[in-house]
Scaffold this active site. Sequence first.
Site, PDB file in Angstrom:
ATOM      1  N   LYS A  89     -52.060 -80.974 -69.271  1.00 19.01           N
ATOM      2  CA  LYS A  89     -52.861 -80.404 -68.168  1.00 19.01           C
ATOM      3  C   LYS A  89     -53.980 -79.508 -68.737  1.00 19.01           C
ATOM      4  O   LYS A  89     -55.141 -79.630 -68.370  1.00 19.01           O
ATOM      5  CB  LYS A  89     -51.953 -79.580 -67.240  1.00 19.01           C
ATOM      6  CG  LYS A  89     -52.720 -78.810 -66.177  1.00 19.01           C
ATOM      7  CD  LYS A  89     -51.887 -77.738 -65.484  1.00 19.01           C
ATOM      8  CE  LYS A  89     -52.809 -76.836 -64.676  1.00 19.01           C
ATOM      9  NZ  LYS A  89     -52.127 -75.743 -64.008  1.00 19.01           N
ATOM     10  N   LYS A 130     -58.482 -69.058 -71.628  1.00 20.43           N
ATOM     11  CA  LYS A 130     -57.182 -69.763 -71.626  1.00 20.43           C
ATOM     12  C   LYS A 130     -57.330 -71.199 -72.154  1.00 20.43           C
ATOM     13  O   LYS A 130     -56.547 -71.638 -72.999  1.00 20.43           O
ATOM     14  CB  LYS A 130     -56.641 -69.761 -70.188  1.00 20.43           C
ATOM     15  CG  LYS A 130     -55.501 -70.693 -69.913  1.00 20.43           C
ATOM     16  CD  LYS A 130     -54.171 -70.141 -70.340  1.00 20.43           C
ATOM     17  CE  LYS A 130     -53.074 -71.174 -70.153  1.00 20.43           C
ATOM     18  NZ  LYS A 130     -51.800 -70.743 -70.671  1.00 20.43           N
ATOM     19  N   THR A 157     -53.216 -71.469 -63.969  1.00 19.17           N
ATOM     20  CA  THR A 157     -54.164 -72.058 -64.915  1.00 19.17           C
ATOM     21  C   THR A 157     -54.937 -73.138 -64.160  1.00 19.17           C
ATOM     22  O   THR A 157     -54.345 -74.138 -63.730  1.00 19.17           O
ATOM     23  CB  THR A 157     -53.430 -72.714 -66.097  1.00 19.17           C
ATOM     24  OG1 THR A 157     -52.648 -71.721 -66.746  1.00 19.17           O
ATOM     25  CG2 THR A 157     -54.421 -73.308 -67.094  1.00 19.17           C
TER      26      THR A 157
HETATM   27  P1  NAD Z   1     -44.075 -74.560 -60.907  1.00 19.34           P
HETATM   28  O1  NAD Z   1     -44.383 -75.945 -60.453  1.00 19.34           O
HETATM   29  O2  NAD Z   1     -42.708 -74.247 -61.399  1.00 19.34           O
HETATM   30  O3  NAD Z   1     -44.373 -73.528 -59.698  1.00 19.34           O
HETATM   31  C1  NAD Z   1     -45.424 -73.669 -58.766  1.00 19.34           C
HETATM   32  C2  NAD Z   1     -44.902 -73.215 -57.420  1.00 19.34           C
HETATM   33  O4  NAD Z   1     -45.964 -73.286 -56.465  1.00 19.34           O
HETATM   34  C3  NAD Z   1     -43.764 -74.104 -56.873  1.00 19.34           C
HETATM   35  O5  NAD Z   1     -42.644 -73.298 -56.528  1.00 19.34           O
HETATM   36  C4  NAD Z   1     -44.388 -74.777 -55.646  1.00 19.34           C
HETATM   37  O6  NAD Z   1     -43.455 -75.029 -54.614  1.00 19.34           O
HETATM   38  C5  NAD Z   1     -45.413 -73.743 -55.237  1.00 19.34           C
HETATM   39  N1  NAD Z   1     -46.494 -74.277 -54.401  1.00 19.34           N
HETATM   40  C6  NAD Z   1     -47.200 -75.429 -54.588  1.00 19.34           C
HETATM   41  N2  NAD Z   1     -48.122 -75.538 -53.601  1.00 19.34           N
HETATM   42  C7  NAD Z   1     -47.978 -74.454 -52.798  1.00 19.34           C
HETATM   43  C8  NAD Z   1     -48.649 -74.016 -51.623  1.00 19.34           C
HETATM   44  N3  NAD Z   1     -49.642 -74.700 -51.081  1.00 19.34           N
HETATM   45  N4  NAD Z   1     -48.248 -72.846 -51.061  1.00 19.34           N
HETATM   46  C9  NAD Z   1     -47.236 -72.125 -51.620  1.00 19.34           C
HETATM   47  N5  NAD Z   1     -46.571 -72.497 -52.735  1.00 19.34           N
HETATM   48  C10 NAD Z   1     -46.942 -73.648 -53.306  1.00 19.34           C
HETATM   49  O7  NAD Z   1     -45.183 -74.182 -61.979  1.00 19.34           O
HETATM   50  P2  NAD Z   1     -45.114 -73.016 -63.080  1.00 19.34           P
HETATM   51  O8  NAD Z   1     -44.519 -73.539 -64.337  1.00 19.34           O
HETATM   52  O9  NAD Z   1     -44.566 -71.782 -62.449  1.00 19.34           O
HETATM   53  O10 NAD Z   1     -46.687 -72.824 -63.376  1.00 19.34           O
HETATM   54  C11 NAD Z   1     -47.535 -72.129 -62.478  1.00 19.34           C
HETATM   55  C12 NAD Z   1     -48.916 -72.001 -63.135  1.00 19.34           C
HETATM   56  O11 NAD Z   1     -48.771 -71.298 -64.366  1.00 19.34           O
HETATM   57  C13 NAD Z   1     -49.566 -73.344 -63.466  1.00 19.34           C
HETATM   58  O12 NAD Z   1     -50.933 -73.237 -63.186  1.00 19.34           O
HETATM   59  C14 NAD Z   1     -49.291 -73.512 -64.961  1.00 19.34           C
HETATM   60  O13 NAD Z   1     -50.265 -74.305 -65.605  1.00 19.34           O
HETATM   61  C15 NAD Z   1     -49.346 -72.059 -65.420  1.00 19.34           C
HETATM   62  N6  NAD Z   1     -48.577 -71.778 -66.663  1.00 19.34           N
HETATM   63  C16 NAD Z   1     -47.309 -72.241 -66.808  1.00 19.34           C
HETATM   64  C17 NAD Z   1     -46.599 -71.959 -67.976  1.00 19.34           C
HETATM   65  C18 NAD Z   1     -45.179 -72.459 -68.176  1.00 19.34           C
HETATM   66  O14 NAD Z   1     -44.668 -72.339 -69.295  1.00 19.34           O
HETATM   67  N7  NAD Z   1     -44.512 -72.972 -67.145  1.00 19.34           N
HETATM   68  C19 NAD Z   1     -47.199 -71.182 -68.993  1.00 19.34           C
HETATM   69  C20 NAD Z   1     -48.487 -70.692 -68.799  1.00 19.34           C
HETATM   70  C21 NAD Z   1     -49.162 -70.994 -67.621  1.00 19.34           C
END
Ligand code: NAD
Length: 293
Positions: free
Chosen positions: A245, A170, A95
């Site tokens: 966010k 979204k 997102t």
């Molecule tokens: P998260 O923080 O658990 O996972 C993100 C991952 O990206 C982490 O494992 C981190 O180490 C990795 N990362 C960060 N920078 C990096 C890089 N440069 N190279 C490689 N890996 C890297 O976040 P999440 O909850 O999995 O969310 C991911 C996306 O999905 C976000 O944009 C969030 O807004 C969206 N989202 C989340 C949810 C939810 O319920 N968690 C729901 C809908 C959408």
Amino acid sequence: MAKRIAFIGLGNMGSGMAANLVAHGHKVEAFDLDTAALGRAKLAGCGVHTSINAALDSADVVVTMLPDGKIVRSVYQNDVLKWAPRDALFIDCSTIDVASAHAVIAMAGTHGHPMVDAPVSGGITAAKNGTLTFMVGGSDAAFAAAQPILSAMGAAVVHAGGDGAGQAAKICNNMLLGATMVATSEAFAMAEKLGLDLQAFYDISSKSSGQSWSMTSYCPVPGVGPVTPADNDYEGGFTSALMLKDLRLAMAAAAESGANVPMGHRAAELYEAFVSAGNAGKDFSAIIKTLRK
Ligand code: NAD
């Protein structure tokens, strides 16, 4: 047809999504900066790599699931465009802000890569169960190429329009969700002050014109309606930090596009205050606690 898929970002969401790609027979090559995330990916049957170029080597498709637009821009600019094979399809499921989505898709296009923005609705459980909704922006050809990959991770895949349309859908959806959660919460809080039984109010309003998803699928009152994070002390759902966010992204998009969003603006202010008060990790429906006082 089975593909070789480079998956970048195996956090809360990405780990479940990658596992579903493996379950559908794809060969998934994972990269994350966090070694614990790579450990989970390995358990799910992914190949794991401590350098991003090794994960991208020979990829037919690249899927990214990263925290924000700044990171997405940097990962594509510095690594994906450098190391991914010439015709690889790019799918960003993070997102992010609409402007970053446009910028990254344009960059991919100049290097000849089809790309879609494909953010998701549904949380960690939907990611794990393969029941996410994908809202997809991009050309008809890029959507057609991405559709079978996304279907392996979700229950619904909707083509929202051209580049950036997935992110636009979204943030409009989540702005509506934030505002309806606040409105639903204040209606319950007022019902309580007026001496109404909250179950009785739910029974009436859930079948009346005030009903919404925030009431009937995600009721913020413990013990009322279906089982929700409210029944687990507001743990384990969609965190207030993530709602904030998305509301910040929505406010930025409203300012850029000149949209008039007074309800979204007020919801953003309330979630700013709620998160600042130490509730970042609580489910977003916990905002009702500030209204029931
Ligand atoms: P998260 O923080 O658990 O996972 C993100 C991952 O990206 C982490 O494992 C981190 O180490 C990795 N990362 C960060 N920078 C990096 C890089 N440069 N190279 C490689 N890996 C890297 O976040 P999440 O909850 O999995 O969310 C991911 C996306 O999905 C976000 O944009 C969030 O807004 C969206 N989202 C989340 C949810 C939810 O319920 N968690 C729901 C809908 C959408």
